[in-house]
Design a protein around this motif. Structure first.
Motif, PDB file in Angstrom:
ATOM      1  N   GLN A 376      50.943 -20.410   0.115  1.00 12.67           N
ATOM      2  CA  GLN A 376      50.855 -19.285  -0.286  1.00 12.67           C
ATOM      3  C   GLN A 376      49.655 -18.382   0.326  1.00 12.67           C
ATOM      4  O   GLN A 376      48.559 -18.914   0.697  1.00 12.67           O
ATOM      5  CB  GLN A 376      50.205 -18.996  -1.744  1.00 12.67           C
ATOM      6  CG  GLN A 376      51.360 -20.032  -2.801  1.00 12.67           C
ATOM      7  CD  GLN A 376      52.801 -19.401  -2.557  1.00 12.67           C
ATOM      8  OE1 GLN A 376      52.875 -18.096  -2.803  1.00 12.67           O
ATOM      9  NE2 GLN A 376      53.681 -20.367  -2.301  1.00 12.67           N
ATOM     10  N   LYS A 398      55.465  -8.202  -0.282  1.00 11.85           N
ATOM     11  CA  LYS A 398      55.051  -8.626  -1.760  1.00 11.85           C
ATOM     12  C   LYS A 398      55.160 -10.122  -1.448  1.00 11.85           C
ATOM     13  O   LYS A 398      55.694 -10.840  -2.332  1.00 11.85           O
ATOM     14  CB  LYS A 398      56.065  -8.107  -2.682  1.00 11.85           C
ATOM     15  CG  LYS A 398      55.787  -6.576  -2.776  1.00 11.85           C
ATOM     16  CD  LYS A 398      56.297  -6.059  -4.081  1.00 11.85           C
ATOM     17  CE  LYS A 398      56.169  -4.582  -4.630  1.00 11.85           C
ATOM     18  NZ  LYS A 398      56.081  -3.718  -3.592  1.00 11.85           N
ATOM     19  N   ASN A 429      53.004 -18.583 -13.082  1.00 16.24           N
ATOM     20  CA  ASN A 429      54.300 -18.217 -14.280  1.00 16.24           C
ATOM     21  C   ASN A 429      53.968 -16.827 -14.713  1.00 16.24           C
ATOM     22  O   ASN A 429      54.641 -16.412 -15.475  1.00 16.24           O
ATOM     23  CB  ASN A 429      54.439 -19.343 -15.261  1.00 16.24           C
ATOM     24  CG  ASN A 429      54.746 -20.520 -14.963  1.00 16.24           C
ATOM     25  OD1 ASN A 429      55.430 -20.559 -13.911  1.00 16.24           O
ATOM     26  ND2 ASN A 429      54.236 -21.667 -15.218  1.00 16.24           N
ATOM     27  N   GLU A 431      53.202 -12.418 -13.525  1.00 14.17           N
ATOM     28  CA  GLU A 431      53.157 -11.610 -12.587  1.00 14.17           C
ATOM     29  C   GLU A 431      51.767 -11.162 -12.179  1.00 14.17           C
ATOM     30  O   GLU A 431      50.797 -11.067 -12.969  1.00 14.17           O
ATOM     31  CB  GLU A 431      53.886 -10.212 -13.093  1.00 14.17           C
ATOM     32  CG  GLU A 431      55.363 -10.484 -13.336  1.00 14.17           C
ATOM     33  CD  GLU A 431      56.092 -11.145 -11.851  1.00 14.17           C
ATOM     34  OE1 GLU A 431      55.630 -10.762 -10.872  1.00 14.17           O
ATOM     35  OE2 GLU A 431      57.232 -11.488 -12.000  1.00 14.17           O
ATOM     36  N   PRO A 432      51.465 -10.832 -10.834  1.00 12.29           N
ATOM     37  CA  PRO A 432      52.274 -10.621  -9.684  1.00 12.29           C
ATOM     38  C   PRO A 432      52.753 -12.037  -9.152  1.00 12.29           C
ATOM     39  O   PRO A 432      53.587 -12.249  -8.165  1.00 12.29           O
ATOM     40  CB  PRO A 432      51.681  -9.814  -8.672  1.00 12.29           C
ATOM     41  CG  PRO A 432      50.336  -9.987  -9.043  1.00 12.29           C
ATOM     42  CD  PRO A 432      49.969 -10.411 -10.411  1.00 12.29           C
ATOM     43  N   GLN A 434      54.204 -14.980  -9.630  1.00 12.44           N
ATOM     44  CA  GLN A 434      55.636 -15.321  -9.919  1.00 12.44           C
ATOM     45  C   GLN A 434      56.471 -14.676  -8.871  1.00 12.44           C
ATOM     46  O   GLN A 434      57.264 -15.474  -7.975  1.00 12.44           O
ATOM     47  CB  GLN A 434      56.375 -15.247 -11.274  1.00 12.44           C
ATOM     48  CG  GLN A 434      57.307 -16.017 -11.563  1.00 12.44           C
ATOM     49  CD  GLN A 434      57.632 -16.057 -12.762  1.00 12.44           C
ATOM     50  OE1 GLN A 434      57.273 -15.034 -13.547  1.00 12.44           O
ATOM     51  NE2 GLN A 434      58.522 -16.815 -13.405  1.00 12.44           N
ATOM     52  N   SER A 435      56.469 -13.405  -8.777  1.00 18.94           N
ATOM     53  CA  SER A 435      57.201 -12.527  -7.694  1.00 18.94           C
ATOM     54  C   SER A 435      56.830 -12.980  -6.331  1.00 18.94           C
ATOM     55  O   SER A 435      57.616 -13.066  -5.293  1.00 18.94           O
ATOM     56  CB  SER A 435      57.116 -11.111  -7.867  1.00 18.94           C
ATOM     57  OG  SER A 435      57.429 -10.808  -9.131  1.00 18.94           O
ATOM     58  N   ILE A 436      55.470 -12.979  -6.011  1.00 13.97           N
ATOM     59  CA  ILE A 436      54.780 -13.207  -4.792  1.00 13.97           C
ATOM     60  C   ILE A 436      55.582 -14.503  -4.237  1.00 13.97           C
ATOM     61  O   ILE A 436      55.787 -14.775  -3.169  1.00 13.97           O
ATOM     62  CB  ILE A 436      53.340 -13.368  -4.590  1.00 13.97           C
ATOM     63  CG1 ILE A 436      52.907 -12.011  -4.800  1.00 13.97           C
ATOM     64  CG2 ILE A 436      52.992 -13.920  -3.427  1.00 13.97           C
ATOM     65  CD1 ILE A 436      51.387 -11.783  -5.204  1.00 13.97           C
ATOM     66  N   ARG A 437      55.429 -15.461  -5.198  1.00 17.50           N
ATOM     67  CA  ARG A 437      56.137 -16.916  -4.781  1.00 17.50           C
ATOM     68  C   ARG A 437      57.415 -16.985  -4.444  1.00 17.50           C
ATOM     69  O   ARG A 437      58.111 -17.686  -3.504  1.00 17.50           O
ATOM     70  CB  ARG A 437      55.681 -17.924  -5.914  1.00 17.50           C
ATOM     71  CG  ARG A 437      54.291 -18.217  -5.950  1.00 17.50           C
ATOM     72  CD  ARG A 437      53.809 -19.208  -7.051  1.00 17.50           C
ATOM     73  NE  ARG A 437      54.045 -20.634  -6.545  1.00 17.50           N
ATOM     74  CZ  ARG A 437      53.175 -21.458  -5.982  1.00 17.50           C
ATOM     75  NH1 ARG A 437      51.753 -21.121  -5.951  1.00 17.50           N
ATOM     76  NH2 ARG A 437      53.510 -22.632  -5.735  1.00 17.50           N
ATOM     77  N   ALA A 438      58.330 -16.248  -5.144  1.00 18.28           N
ATOM     78  CA  ALA A 438      59.645 -15.983  -5.127  1.00 18.28           C
ATOM     79  C   ALA A 438      60.282 -15.412  -3.457  1.00 18.28           C
ATOM     80  O   ALA A 438      60.936 -15.706  -2.932  1.00 18.28           O
ATOM     81  CB  ALA A 438      60.156 -15.423  -6.119  1.00 18.28           C
ATOM     82  N   ASN A 439      59.381 -14.202  -3.335  1.00 18.30           N
ATOM     83  CA  ASN A 439      59.675 -13.635  -2.253  1.00 18.30           C
ATOM     84  C   ASN A 439      59.254 -14.288  -1.011  1.00 18.30           C
ATOM     85  O   ASN A 439      59.747 -14.268   0.091  1.00 18.30           O
ATOM     86  CB  ASN A 439      58.483 -12.198  -2.177  1.00 18.30           C
ATOM     87  CG  ASN A 439      59.194 -11.159  -3.055  1.00 18.30           C
ATOM     88  OD1 ASN A 439      60.408 -11.102  -3.322  1.00 18.30           O
ATOM     89  ND2 ASN A 439      58.368 -10.632  -3.728  1.00 18.30           N
ATOM     90  N   LYS A 442      61.845 -16.532  -0.092  1.00 15.86           N
ATOM     91  CA  LYS A 442      62.887 -15.965   0.407  1.00 15.86           C
ATOM     92  C   LYS A 442      62.732 -15.651   2.075  1.00 15.86           C
ATOM     93  O   LYS A 442      63.448 -15.996   2.848  1.00 15.86           O
ATOM     94  CB  LYS A 442      63.329 -14.485  -0.232  1.00 15.86           C
ATOM     95  CG  LYS A 442      64.038 -13.606   0.123  1.00 15.86           C
ATOM     96  CD  LYS A 442      64.240 -11.991  -0.395  1.00 15.86           C
ATOM     97  CE  LYS A 442      63.253 -11.360   0.540  1.00 15.86           C
ATOM     98  NZ  LYS A 442      63.190 -10.011   0.002  1.00 15.86           N
TER      99      LYS A 442
END
Length: 472
Positions: A376, A398, A429, A431-432, A434-439, A442
């Motif tokens: 991260q 992000k 778990n 925000e933000p 959760q989104s940062i980890r998902a992006n 990706k």
């Protein structure tokens, strides 16, 4: 080292001519390795004292020949010292003076070599004219992300002809800048950018050199991709009205050697993805106040950490550390926190299973290394393009978090460090985070897709062949 030889073979001959700083030399070497694996012939210009290090960075299958240049004598430039790593900022400016004196030597070399292209850097703005006279095409290779060029070094950055921007003007994007998450920069960042407009030794400032190089070259080459930076790439195209070719983001080759046993043993003590690795590169030095707040912030997280601190070569490291670190700090973090000065095996550390977070200066190579190793990103940029790298990753992609700082002087406190780290390491778990980890996941898949990354170079070779008029 990456040594898979591509089946393609090209008749292209390219000269690489980076500025004498390893932050510039490294991306040119990385590109040489990739082009070389597609059969492109490379001649690499550099100062004699950089040759061994460049040799060690070339891959096993490389066909690159290194051509040492003679650095002219310049008053105040120590003889034999030929990269910015060994110079203070004033002496580093003298390297540009030496470079300007090398035009006759470069002309002679290019006349003999007769390459199709010369890939050059920001400081050699005189090269397009010289190469054109010899019938050689020039490529301005920007080792910075397209956002950096788009925000700072486009023609529309000047408020009016012949007038450089003020601090307030520098905080806003130039006219016509695309609508993205980047709508302004902070005061301390804009103040740092104004260095681009400073003149030294009666020579052109960095902005003038870059602009002249970008306007004079045949082609612009950028170390980025449309997936990450399409709005900025398109804006640069509209500003310069010439081809902008893309290298891709430059994924590092996994190291061939293992992490040194003493460090592996230390990292092995901790749970997977729990350690914060913190480093700011070899040429970035934090102030005592920054070191103190950073150290206390890392301690506040309660997580294990490995902190690398570097200092200028002329200081006594133990004295500096003693002065900068908070009283009793080393005793309090013993067993859980490690402080190290000097070189470390960064890629191997980031790849270790216990490392889950990389707190860094947002140099773009470091950003990519973090993402491909599933670490991260917490960013604390210090200068120049690092501020914009951080904005791209935090704002557009992000995929990381930037440490909160004061607008005027860029100072931060221990709570700012703790809060940024917790966003991606503790509150995973929410925000933000959760989104940062998902992006981040990706982008990791995108960067590690060998076909995608290899296609960047395949396309680049084809486009360069077409521009050079080489048919297949």
């Amino acid at each position: 080292m990456e040594s898979e030889k591509s089946t393609t073979c090209s008749d292209l001959h390219v000269v690489m001519f980076p500025f004498f700083a390893f932050g510039h030399i490294s991306p040119f070497v990385q590109l040489s390795n990739k082009l070389s694996s597609h059969g492109v012939k490379i001649s690499f210009f550099s100062a004699p004292s950089n040759v061994n290090r460049i040799m060690s960075m070339l891959n096993d299958a490389s066909t690159t020949q290194i051509i040492p240049l003679t650095i002219p004598h310049v008053e105040g430039l120590p003889p034999g010292v030929e990269s910015t790593a060994d110079l203070n900022p004033t002496q580093a400016e003298l390297l540009k003076v030496a470079l300007d004196l090398m035009q006759p030597q470069i002309k002679t070399l290019l006349s003999k070599l007769k390459p199709h292209f010369v890939l050059f850097d920001f400081a050699q703005e005189w090269l397009p004219k010289l190469a054109t006279e010899l019938g050689i095409k020039t490529v301005f290779y920007s080792v910075f992300i397209a956002l950096s060029t788009a925000f700072i070094t486009v023609p529309s950055r000047l408020p009016e002809p012949g007038r450089y921007p003020t601090l307030e003007e520098m905080k806003k994007p130039p006219p016509g800048f695309p609508q993205t998450s980047i709508t302004s920069v902070r005061t301390f960042e804009a103040r740092d950018f104004l260095y681009m407009f400073k003149r030294f030794h009666g020579k052109p400032c960095v902005y003038d050199r870059v602009l002249s190089g970008l306007q004079g070259c045949s082609v612009i080459l950028a170390k980025t991709c449309n997936e990450m930076e399409a709005p900025y790439i398109n804006y640069v195209k509209s500003q310069f009205k010439k081809p902008v070719l893309l290298v891709g983001p430059g994924v590092p080759v996994p190291p061939s050697d293992q992490l040194e046993a003493k460090w592996a043993k230390w990292f092995d003590k901790f749970e997977a993805n729990s350690v914060i690795y913190c480093s700011f590169g070899s040429e970035t030095f934090l102030t005592d106040e920054q070191i103190k707040e950073l150290a206390l912030g890392l301690e506040l997280t309660g997580l294990p950490f490995f902190l690398v601190l570097n200092f200028p070569s002329n200081v006594d490291v133990s004295t500096e550390l003693k002065r900068a670190l908070p009283e009793g700090f080393l005793e309090r973090v013993e067993g859980k926190g490690k402080i190290h000065t000097g070189w470390v095996q960064q890629q191997q550390i980031l790849a270790h299973k216990s490392v889950g977070c990389y707190l860094c200066h947002a140099g773009f190579s470091s950003v990519i290394e973090a993402i491909v190793n599933d670490c991260q990103l917490v960013m604390l940029p210090q200068k120049g393009d690092q501020f914009l790298n951080s904005k791209l990753v935090h704002g557009d992609l992000k995929a990381g978090v930037e440490v909160n700082r004061k607008d005027d002087d860029g100072s931060f406190e221990k709570e700012d460090i703790k809060s940024a780290v917790e966003t991606v390491m503790v509150k995973i778990n929410q925000e933000p985070g959760q989104s940062i980890r998902a992006n981040q996941k990706k982008w990791k898949e995108f960067l590690l897709n060998k076909d995608i990354q290899n296609n960047f170079i395949k396309h680049l070779v084809k486009e360069m062949e077409a521009i050079a008029g080489i048919g297949h």
